[in-house]
Design a protein around this motif. Structure first.
Motif, PDB file in Angstrom:
ATOM      1  N   MET A  13      60.626  50.530  -5.208  1.00  0.00           N
ATOM      2  CA  MET A  13      59.255  50.089  -5.455  1.00  0.00           C
ATOM      3  C   MET A  13      58.936  50.287  -6.926  1.00  0.00           C
ATOM      4  N   THR A  14      59.026  49.191  -7.693  1.00  0.00           N
ATOM      5  CA  THR A  14      58.812  49.378  -9.127  1.00  0.00           C
ATOM      6  C   THR A  14      58.160  48.151  -9.740  1.00  0.00           C
ATOM      7  N   ARG A  15      57.333  48.406 -10.742  1.00  0.00           N
ATOM      8  CA  ARG A  15      56.663  47.323 -11.458  1.00  0.00           C
ATOM      9  C   ARG A  15      57.388  47.094 -12.781  1.00  0.00           C
ATOM     10  N   VAL A  16      57.723  45.834 -13.034  1.00  0.00           N
ATOM     11  CA  VAL A  16      58.518  45.484 -14.210  1.00  0.00           C
ATOM     12  C   VAL A  16      57.741  44.483 -15.052  1.00  0.00           C
ATOM     13  N   ALA A  17      57.761  44.634 -16.362  1.00  0.00           N
ATOM     14  CA  ALA A  17      57.132  43.659 -17.259  1.00  0.00           C
ATOM     15  C   ALA A  17      58.177  43.074 -18.199  1.00  0.00           C
ATOM     16  N   VAL A  18      58.007  41.797 -18.514  1.00  0.00           N
ATOM     17  CA  VAL A  18      58.865  41.138 -19.494  1.00  0.00           C
ATOM     18  C   VAL A  18      57.967  40.515 -20.562  1.00  0.00           C
ATOM     19  N   ILE A  19      58.060  41.032 -21.780  1.00  0.00           N
ATOM     20  CA  ILE A  19      57.296  40.478 -22.904  1.00  0.00           C
ATOM     21  C   ILE A  19      58.208  39.502 -23.637  1.00  0.00           C
ATOM     22  N   GLY A  20      57.771  38.254 -23.705  1.00  0.00           N
ATOM     23  CA  GLY A  20      58.634  37.204 -24.239  1.00  0.00           C
ATOM     24  C   GLY A  20      59.385  36.512 -23.115  1.00  0.00           C
ATOM     25  N   ALA A  21      58.719  36.376 -21.972  1.00  0.00           N
ATOM     26  CA  ALA A  21      59.384  35.865 -20.764  1.00  0.00           C
ATOM     27  C   ALA A  21      59.774  34.403 -20.883  1.00  0.00           C
TER      28      ALA A  21
ATOM     29  N   GLN B  64      50.302  49.126 -15.480  1.00  0.00           N
ATOM     30  CA  GLN B  64      51.139  50.310 -15.312  1.00  0.00           C
ATOM     31  C   GLN B  64      52.590  49.988 -14.975  1.00  0.00           C
ATOM     32  N   PRO B  65      53.232  49.160 -15.821  1.00  0.00           N
ATOM     33  CA  PRO B  65      54.642  48.862 -15.544  1.00  0.00           C
ATOM     34  C   PRO B  65      55.489  50.121 -15.701  1.00  0.00           C
ATOM     35  N   GLU B  66      56.534  50.211 -14.895  1.00  0.00           N
ATOM     36  CA  GLU B  66      57.446  51.361 -14.991  1.00  0.00           C
ATOM     37  C   GLU B  66      58.664  51.023 -15.844  1.00  0.00           C
ATOM     38  N   ILE B  67      58.942  49.720 -15.937  1.00  0.00           N
ATOM     39  CA  ILE B  67      60.001  49.250 -16.835  1.00  0.00           C
ATOM     40  C   ILE B  67      59.441  48.073 -17.631  1.00  0.00           C
ATOM     41  N   VAL B  68      59.556  48.135 -18.953  1.00  0.00           N
ATOM     42  CA  VAL B  68      59.104  47.040 -19.815  1.00  0.00           C
ATOM     43  C   VAL B  68      60.307  46.532 -20.604  1.00  0.00           C
ATOM     44  N   PHE B  69      60.544  45.232 -20.517  1.00  0.00           N
ATOM     45  CA  PHE B  69      61.549  44.605 -21.369  1.00  0.00           C
ATOM     46  C   PHE B  69      60.822  43.874 -22.487  1.00  0.00           C
ATOM     47  N   HIS B  70      61.176  44.170 -23.724  1.00  0.00           N
ATOM     48  CA  HIS B  70      60.566  43.456 -24.843  1.00  0.00           C
ATOM     49  C   HIS B  70      61.637  42.563 -25.462  1.00  0.00           C
ATOM     50  N   VAL B  71      61.545  41.277 -25.164  1.00  0.00           N
ATOM     51  CA  VAL B  71      62.541  40.322 -25.659  1.00  0.00           C
ATOM     52  C   VAL B  71      61.857  39.193 -26.423  1.00  0.00           C
ATOM     53  N   ALA B  72      60.657  39.476 -26.953  1.00  0.00           N
ATOM     54  CA  ALA B  72      59.922  38.472 -27.727  1.00  0.00           C
ATOM     55  C   ALA B  72      60.379  38.507 -29.172  1.00  0.00           C
TER      56      ALA B  72
ATOM     57  N   ARG C 282      60.016  53.188 -19.027  1.00  0.00           N
ATOM     58  CA  ARG C 282      61.228  52.808 -19.737  1.00  0.00           C
ATOM     59  C   ARG C 282      60.907  51.551 -20.552  1.00  0.00           C
ATOM     60  N   PHE C 283      61.203  51.580 -21.829  1.00  0.00           N
ATOM     61  CA  PHE C 283      60.903  50.452 -22.713  1.00  0.00           C
ATOM     62  C   PHE C 283      62.218  49.975 -23.316  1.00  0.00           C
ATOM     63  N   VAL C 284      62.671  48.818 -22.844  1.00  0.00           N
ATOM     64  CA  VAL C 284      63.964  48.284 -23.279  1.00  0.00           C
ATOM     65  C   VAL C 284      63.705  47.189 -24.303  1.00  0.00           C
ATOM     66  N   TYR C 285      64.166  47.413 -25.509  1.00  0.00           N
ATOM     67  CA  TYR C 285      63.826  46.532 -26.622  1.00  0.00           C
ATOM     68  C   TYR C 285      65.072  45.778 -27.106  1.00  0.00           C
ATOM     69  N   ALA C 286      64.923  44.464 -27.245  1.00  0.00           N
ATOM     70  CA  ALA C 286      66.014  43.645 -27.767  1.00  0.00           C
ATOM     71  C   ALA C 286      65.990  43.678 -29.281  1.00  0.00           C
ATOM     72  N   SER C 287      66.757  44.613 -29.873  1.00  0.00           N
ATOM     73  CA  SER C 287      66.936  44.612 -31.314  1.00  0.00           C
ATOM     74  C   SER C 287      68.148  43.726 -31.639  1.00  0.00           C
ATOM     75  N   SER C 288      68.682  43.869 -32.808  1.00  0.00           N
ATOM     76  CA  SER C 288      69.685  42.907 -33.270  1.00  0.00           C
ATOM     77  C   SER C 288      70.605  43.544 -34.303  1.00  0.00           C
ATOM     78  N   ILE C 289      71.841  43.039 -34.382  1.00  0.00           N
ATOM     79  CA  ILE C 289      72.721  43.466 -35.468  1.00  0.00           C
ATOM     80  C   ILE C 289      72.200  42.948 -36.811  1.00  0.00           C
ATOM     81  N   GLY C 290      71.130  42.146 -36.777  1.00  0.00           N
ATOM     82  CA  GLY C 290      70.443  41.728 -38.001  1.00  0.00           C
ATOM     83  C   GLY C 290      69.849  42.891 -38.791  1.00  0.00           C
ATOM     84  N   VAL C 291      69.804  44.093 -38.206  1.00  0.00           N
ATOM     85  CA  VAL C 291      69.336  45.254 -38.976  1.00  0.00           C
ATOM     86  C   VAL C 291      70.348  45.648 -40.057  1.00  0.00           C
TER      87      VAL C 291
END
Lengths: 325, 325
Positions: free
Chosen positions: A1-9, A72-80, A119-128
């Protein structure tokens, strides 16, 4: 039972991630009860076995970020994100999309959810990473961006480390390889050609190769990116220590190898659709070539393909216009 | 004939910098025609041989930043910051003051002055480094902050590199050592004690030593900090390359040495005013101990004192309450 968010869906990775979440109905062994999808446009949603909540708006806006946190998401994916080329061409949009959407979300979460840091999962890049590029870049090599895109990603990583250290989020930033083969229309500037020179000829269109054939670059498939994001969602982050950002595994692929695989699959007809820029804009030193990705491998991140041919096969099976039609 | 702005003019370094600019009347061999002083409070100004314009307000506010840019400064000093301890205690204020004041100013300059990018001299900090600390930190050692303060400084450096790369500003970020001896009231938390244990006993007050005596730390005097800022204002930034941030020279001073100098100057009476925290909060590994500062030395940055005794003499001559009275 978990709430998930996707930013940049509605982005390239966002759509694939949402598809997978809808297909699986679960994440980290737990049933998804609600998926909150956020983007500037409403994403086209597949059939989902859970409640779907759509937030449409500029996620760099504090009010929109607060709306997201209120679920109140428990997992957030940030892929924007914008492409690297776009972030450098439209300077303000780059900072807004690539930095302020992440900052707004993370700070809204801090304010709204002090007792339930997601949990905040962020899509970074080798562009750093910027030049000079050693032949093999290890996890201790300093990130020194030479683009606005890479700067924005590095700033997001800095915030994720700081907010995680203080327990406001439980963050992890994945420095994704260049994603190829990207589905959809050709993208221009920077690393888009690594996809264009395969996708376009395989679908019967011409493609510009702006790089010399000895260029080698670190590549992962769109499916690998989704695998990494999902693995990051269930990882024991205590193993990360203070540095929450880590380079993801990939394949060091040369343009020569790309053209060989193109010829094997599409024949000389496909190869004839490549226009070579002369002199090329990019040479061997233009891109990071290979990473050890030692920390990520130790933590169980695994790419889906073992060769560039595997990556093209993945594209042909799932993403090419021919497969879709 | 040049217009100079100081953001954070009422801070510890800001006040000293403004004093020096007023005394010199010139910078980089050029007469100052206007000094724009910005802070949340109006600074008390010495007599000045040029026009002084005062901007009072929260400089993280875009409107205030635009007011500053509208004066078209040719040299901007950004020395606005909270202490490290404050940035970590008051989280929102830390980001507002230590990150958003710099971001607002830099972006307002980009929008207002596309044809006249000013020299932007930013007071960064060795706080961008986190443990583990090698005995000697060279210029290639990766910055990995373990504080919100250090995170904010690192983000500002990232922006300064990016905006400078694109020619929006001509930036330089000085990673200042811990400044000692700080004038004024005792500050608490983190590195404030390096000043407290000298200033307080010399002025007849008790001071808490929260560190073991084998602690060594990288220190520069307030006058050195001002020297560095002024040197940075006239430096040929083409020599910096893509990395506009550099560690400033300092002295590696041990607490043992500090107490020896205190005893030499103030005698056993002064030494008796030190209260030792038992067990100490800070040990040898708590602080970065020494830096090569090789790039800065090569570029002509020089500390004003050669020993900790010199630093204390500077304080006694200029900053101590006894000298002022």
């Amino acid at each position: 039972m978990t709430r998930v968010a996707v930013i940049g869906a509605d982005g390239m990775i966002g759509r694939k991630l949402v598809e997978r979440l809808c297909a699986d109905g679960a994440i980290a062994g737990t049933q998804i009860t609600q998926l909150i999808v956020c983007d500037i446009r409403a994403p086209r949603m597949p059939v989902a076995p859970f409640t779907v909540t759509t937030l449409v708006g500029d996620m760099s806006n504090e009010i929109n970020a607060e709306d997201l946190a209120a679920w109140q998401p428990e997992i957030v994916f940030h892929v924007a994100a914008t492409f690297m080329g776009q972030a450098d061409l439209d300077f303000s949009a780059g900072y807004r999309i690539n930095f302020f959407t992440a900052y707004a979300a993370i700070d809204a979460i801090r304010r709204a959810l002090p007792l339930a840091p997601p949990r905040f999962v962020y899509a970074s890049s080798i562009g750093v990473y910027g030049p000079p590029f050693p032949d093999l870049i290890d996890d201790d090599y300093p990130a020194q961006p030479d683009s606005s895109y890479g700067t924005q990603k590095l700033m997001c990583e800095a915030i994720i480390n700081d907010y995680s250290r203080l327990g406001f989020i439980d963050g992890i930033a994945l420095r994704l390889p260049t994603i190829a083969i990207r589905p959809g229309p050709a993208t221009h500037g920077n690393s888009g050609f690594f996809s264009n020179i395969i996708r376009e000829p395989l679908e019967g269109r011409r493609a510009l190769l702006p790089a010399s054939t000895d260029v080698v670059h670190w590549i992962a498939s769109p499916n690998s990116a989704v695998d990494y994001l999902l693995h990051a969602a269930r990882l024991d982050t205590a193993k990360l220590g203070q540095q929450r950002a880590l380079v993801m595994p990939g394949l060091a692929v040369s343009v020569t190898e790309q053209l060989q695989v193109l010829a094997e699959i599409g024949g000389s007809d496909a190869l004839a659709l490549i226009d070579r820029l002369d002199p090329p804009s990019y040479g061997r030193e233009s891109f990071p070539r290979a990473f050890t990705a030692a920390r990520a491998l130790e933590l169980g991140f695994r790419p889906s393909g073992q060769s560039f041919a595997d990556i093209v096969a993945e594209f042909s099976a799932g993403d090419s216009a021919k497969a879709a039609s």
